[in-house]
Design an enzyme around this catalytic site. Structure first.
Site: not given
Ligand SMILES: Cc1ncc(C[n+]2csc(CCOP(=O)(O)OP(=O)(O)O)c2C)c(N)n1
Lengths: 386, 337
Positions: A272, A276, A285
């Site tokens: 990705r 998100h 993260y």
């Protein structure tokens, strides 16, 4: 190596008569390396027309993702979970299916729905917030985008099973993320599918993260495709950024399901690139270097390199694809900028086939409030509590 | 007109009537599929699906893997493809794994697709206590279902209703949670399976016993309790009306309120917990609509607010005739004020 090969009698009681050792699970096990086509010898066998079609769809898909994300900044979409970097999976999912087949997408898979022919504005209704599902699922055979993780997977199994019972050679393709494979519904769906030999294909897009949680905290399995073995269905690993490979592997799984061979679990390894959703801060993260490494393995670039190397794509063709994508984006922008016309009375329209007395009263209350708002006066609130 | 013998009413159990309803629905409509744990060869742990697999084949009456979310989730997909699944949850407390599917998809698929994808699913749930079941076999979960818009919630109390309501549930284009009072499975009534009496539709309450001094509002397993209480109350000069709701959603305000306006007093009786239970909603509705007709507050007789007790203690928990009569006595409100 497998349990069966160990000297069983030493630690296992004598099995009851009905117990038979299973045959070697090797045919079900995924190859350890994700399957690739682009940049390998296998590419020579790929159909040039298909590759060009995939290319055009990928370019359009990338632009669609960018446009939808931009629409969130303008407040035209409540949220958008981008599939930038994952376009090969999305597009191949759509192209692997026949018209009569069904697609069961998750919230991230609007692009798969669009690539299957759904009007982009309809595909975005959920995310825009004017209604939940903006289309008739039967029209394109696309189930509503599912937000509760993995819950759409048993639906795909049930539909495929029902089609099979009716004698229709319809296949269902169900899409889920890596995080979604931890949900109980994932297990139940795969188990039902295998027991019923339902014509269904599960596509896991392993994009590395479930919001912020990496795969290593999601599972201890060697791969997600390995999970298939326990259900008695084949697991396949594929490079999810290699559109030709995903199309081929999904195509085989769909064909296998169609000829009565039962379900397949496909794990596509992808990444990705965006956060998100537009509301997520991915820097908390993961590091830039990781993202950069994946950009090198970009699905569009992989295909472009292949096509250019084979003389199938020149500058004009690249420009034509980009222009087509741009036109799509402009049209989408324009249509999304129009305010949707909503009728609040619709709130009560589709709860039941027939409105209950309770809902009729509440509809009358809202009607009266709307009348009062619009200054027409609230005469004759018909559904007085009765 | 078939032969007179075929039409003769004979004693039948509620379980038999339910089985017959499924059998007739399956015979009439090939889209009707029965599925669940042990529903095939065994005929269900309560034998409600007895003989269906034999008669219609395992594709129409299917022993599924043991997974409630999977059962209901696959039923959703089957309904999407035009089938009418009738799902059996083996016991009330084992339906909970399927709640996600029920609440997130089954109840709202019609709504989220603006009517394009209704789900004609019947979820049969044997519920309630009184059969000496061990833990997790006696829950009354109706309040959870009632709180979920998009579901119909019905529960029969008579053999006739068991047949009629289940036929309607299966024919309904909306999902129906069909609560089967398991302690009434073996209750009997004279009934003609070949010429079943017509019953009131889903959404209609029925006055089971007319009376003038107070209304007992009840449903499912508590209906026989209230009928017995009404008989007993006669001796004390109370002429009780008993309203069997039959359908919790939609709720029949009309029948209930007409009764309460006539009698001026009401007690809601059910097994499930009182706090947050169906009785609170019913009492509030009645009070809102009938306040000026009420001679006393609407009372509730419910199970205690405890996890369902072990079988040797359940008789203390379940509202019985005495508790209903005590409540009726408390309806003499004027005397107290
Ligand atoms: C049942 C459920 N729990 C939690 C969430 C909240 N949630 C939305 S997306 C997400 C992560 C999903 O990750 P993954 O399955 O890997 O899919 P991806 O978003 O990466 O495509 C979570 C936890 C949800 N939608 N559904």
């Amino acid at each position: 190596m497998t349990v069966q090969e160990r000297p069983g009698a030493a630690y296992r009681p004598t099995p009851p008569p009905a117990w038979k050792p299973r045959t070697d699970p090797a045919p079900l096990l995924p190859d350890p390396e994700p399957y690739r086509v682009l940049g390998t010898d296998a590419a020579a066998g790929a159909d040039p027309e298909l590759l060009l079609r995939l290319y055009a769809e990928l370019v359009r898909g990338r632009r669609y993702n960018a446009q939808a994300t931009a629409l969130t900044k303008q407040g035209r979409l409540a949220v958008y979970p981008s599939s930038t970097g994952q376009e090969a999976c999305e597009v191949a999912a759509a192209l692997a299916l026949e018209q009569r087949d069904w697609l069961f997408p998750s919230y991230r898979d609007t692009l798969a729905a669009v690539a299957r022919g759904l009007d982009p504005v309809q595909a975005l209704t959920l995310l825009r917030g004017d209604w939940h599902t903006g289309y008739d699922p039967h029209e394109h055979r696309i189930a509503p985008l599912s937000t509760p993780l993995a819950t759409q997977l048993p639906h795909a199994v049930g539909l495929a099973h029902a089609a099979h019972l009716k004698g229709d050679d319809v296949v269902a393709l169900a899409m889920v993320g890596d995080g979604g494979t931890s949900e109980g519904d994932f297990h139940e769906a795969l188990n039902f599918a295998a027991v019923w030999r339902a014509p269904v294909v599960f596509l896991v897009q392993n994009n590395g993260f479930a919001i912020s949680v990496p795969l290593s905290k999601q599972t201890a399995a060697p791969s997600l495709a390995h999970k298939a073995v326990g259900y008695g269905m084949p697991g396949r690993l594929v490079d999810g950024n290699d559109a030709a490979a995903v199309h081929e592997v999904l195509g085989e799984a769909v064909a296998r399901a169609r000829r009565g061979g039962g379900p397949t679990l496909v794990e596509a390894i992808t990444y990705r690139i965006d956060a998100h959703t537009n509301a997520d801060d991915a820097t908390r993260y993961r590091g830039d270097s990781e993202v950069e490494a994946w950009r090198e393995h970009d699905p569009i670039r992989l295909l472009e390199t292949e096509l250019t190397g084979r003389g199938l794509l020149d500058e004009d063709a690249v420009r034509a694809a980009a222009e087509a994508a741009e036109a799509m984006a402009a049209r989408l922008r324009e249509r999304m900028n129009a305010d949707p016309v909503l009728n609040p009375m619709d709130l009560f329209e589709h709860v039941y086939a027939e409105q209950t007395g309770q809902l009729r009263e509440q509809a009358a209350q809202l009607r009266a409030e709307l009348d009062a708002e619009s200054g027409e006066g609230a005469h004759g609130a018909e559904g007085d509590a009765r | 007109m078939s032969t007179a013998t075929a039409r003769q009413a004979k004693p039948a159990t509620m379980a038999q009537a339910l089985q017959r309803a499924m059998r007739d629905a399956m015979a009439e409509d090939p889209a009707v599929h029965v599925m669940g744990e042990d529903v095939g060869t065994l005929g269900g742990v309560f034998r409600v699906t007895d003989g269906l697999a034999k008669e219609f084949g395992e594709d129409r009456c299917t022993d599924t893997p043991l997974a409630e979310a999977g059962i209901l989730g696959t039923a959703v997909g089957m309904a999407m493809y035009g089938l009418r699944p009738v799902v059996e949850m083996q016991f009330d407390a084992f339906a909970y794994p399927a709640f996600e599917q029920l609440i997130s998809h089954v109840s709202r698929m019609r709504n989220r697709t603006r009517g394009a994808m209704p789900l004609p699913i019947t979820v049969r749930v044997p519920y309630g206590g009184g059969i000496g079941g061990v833990e997790h076999h006696s829950d009354s979960s109706e309040a959870y279902y009632m709180a979920t818009p998009g579901l119909h919630v019905v529960t029969p109390a008579t053999v006739e209703d068991a047949y009629g309501l289940l036929r309607e549930a299966i024919a309904s284009d909306d999902p129906v949670v069909f609560l089967e009072p398991k302690r009434l499975y073996w209750s009997k009534a004279d009934w003609s399976p070949d010429a079943p009496a017509a019953v009131a539709p889903i959404g209609r309450a029925v006055v089971r016993r007319t009376g003038r001094s107070a209304t007992l509002i009840t449903y499912g397993p508590s209906v026989p309790v209230c009928m017995e209480a009404a008989d007993a109350a006669e001796a004390e000069g109370w002429d009780l009306e008993v309203v069997d709701l039959r359908s919790l959603v939609p709720f029949d305000d009309e029948t209930v309120c007409a009764s309460v306006r006539r009698t001026g007093r009401a007690v809601v009786v059910h097994e499930s917990t009182g706090f947050g239970g169906p009785g609170g909603e019913i009492a509030a509705r009645v009070t809102e609509r009938c306040f000026h007709h009420l001679e006393a507050p609407v009372l509730r007789v419910a199970g205690f607010d405890i996890p369902y007790p072990p079988p040797m203690l359940e008789r203390h928990h379940l509202p019985g005739v005495d508790r209903v009569l005590d409540a009726v006595a408390r309806l003499q409100w004027e005397a107290e004020s």
